[in-house]
Design an enzyme around this catalytic site. Structure first.
Site, short mmCIF file in Angstrom:
data_model
loop_
_atom_site.label_atom_id
_atom_site.label_comp_id
_atom_site.label_asym_id
_atom_site.label_seq_id
_atom_site.Cartn_x
_atom_site.Cartn_y
_atom_site.Cartn_z
N HIS A 15 -0.07 4.51 8.50
CA HIS A 15 -1.32 3.79 8.21
C HIS A 15 -1.42 2.63 9.19
O HIS A 15 -0.46 1.88 9.38
CB HIS A 15 -1.34 3.27 6.78
CG HIS A 15 -2.50 2.37 6.49
ND1 HIS A 15 -3.80 2.81 6.55
CD2 HIS A 15 -2.56 1.05 6.17
CE1 HIS A 15 -4.61 1.80 6.27
NE2 HIS A 15 -3.89 0.73 6.05
N HIS A 64 -11.75 -0.45 7.10
CA HIS A 64 -10.33 -0.73 6.85
C HIS A 64 -9.44 -0.28 8.00
O HIS A 64 -8.86 -1.11 8.71
CB HIS A 64 -9.90 -0.07 5.54
CG HIS A 64 -8.48 -0.35 5.14
ND1 HIS A 64 -8.03 -0.21 3.84
CD2 HIS A 64 -7.41 -0.77 5.84
CE1 HIS A 64 -6.76 -0.53 3.77
NE2 HIS A 64 -6.35 -0.87 4.98
N GLU A 122 0.81 -1.22 0.00
CA GLU A 122 0.00 0.00 0.00
C GLU A 122 0.84 1.28 0.00
O GLU A 122 0.44 2.30 0.56
CB GLU A 122 -0.93 0.00 1.21
CG GLU A 122 -2.00 -1.06 1.18
CD GLU A 122 -2.96 -0.94 2.35
OE1 GLU A 122 -4.15 -0.73 2.12
OE2 GLU A 122 -2.49 -1.07 3.51
#
Length: 252
Positions: A99, A169, A80
């Site tokens: 993240h 997510h 990602e």
């Protein structure tokens, strides 16, 4: 460390381990920082759990999330990376990105309930928390942000905010510096924990006013509290024997 790139690699390894040790990033998550002297590049670890990242694991990438030099045989990057590259493109003021899928954030990511600053350290939410739903632009996906257009969509949703919740997510956090990023990541998460606990009382929340949130955020981001927090987190790593090899804790 006289070499700014060596210092940056070391500090980034520390940051990875801090957010892991503090219980926010598990095996799946990543922390990056903009290159200290080349703003058109960023630094991020090879694909490994943040808890074990060393300075030697960290490589340079272009803002298109391509390695500046080919990675060694057998070494792979995170899937990602476009989360990082596209935010750096969209936000010249951002110099570090994280993240994560911290459990206290996931209820808010799932139902879209707004996170609100409930105590002074919660002001690190940084104003309005953004939301992003991959279904809006891309329909059914594997939920990972793998394509440049997905990263651009996420960066657009982040806008001028410092936190974007990704429906079903996780969360992506931005900061002006690596230490600010770690500070925001940890106290945004603590605020989410407080909000979850407070909601169990079944009473109305009493969040900070916009003025209180702005003043508290400004105070928390001054050099002295930032340095104090960074020293605390580094000391916890050292006491636990989890501090990365080489280097010293950077002081602000």
């Amino acid at each position: 460390m006289a070499d700014p790139l060596a210092q940056a690699r070391h500090d980034l390894a520390v940051a990875n381990r801090v957010v892991s040790y503090e219980g926010i990033i598990d095996a799946f998550g990543h922390v990056s920082m903009r290159h200290p002297t080349k703003p058109d590049r960023y630094l991020v670890s090879r694909s490994r759990s943040p808890e074990v990242v060393e300075a030697s694991d960290i490589y340079e990438y272009t803002l298109d999330s391509e390695p500046v030099t080919p990675l060694p045989p057998g070494i792979r990057g995170y899937g990602e990376l476009v989360i990082h590259g596209e935010i750096y493109k969209a936000r010249p003021d951002v110099n570090a990105v994280a993240h994560h899928h911290g459990m206290a954030m996931l209820p808010f990511c799932n139902v879209g309930v707004e996170l609100k600053p409930l105590y002074h350290m919660g002001a690190q939410l940084g104003g309005k928390v953004a939301f992003w739903d991959s279904r809006d632009d891309f329909g059914d996906t594997c939920l990972l942000v793998l394509k440049p257009e997905e990263g651009r969509s996420l960066a657009k949703a982040l806008g001028p905010s410092w936190l974007v919740l990704m429906r079903r997510h996780g969360a992506t956090v931005a900061g002006r510096s690596l230490i600010e990023l770690v500070f925001r990541t940890i106290y945004q998460y603590r605020n989410a924990e407080v909000q979850l606990m407070t909601q169990t009382l079944g009473l109305p929340l009493s969040p900070l006013t916009p003025g209180e949130a702005r003043l508290a955020e400004e105070r928390n981001l001054e050099p002295r509290p930032q340095a104090r927090a960074w020293e605390y987190w580094c000391t916890r790593l050292k006491k636990a024997g989890e501090y990365p090899k080489g280097g010293r804790a950077k002081r602000r």
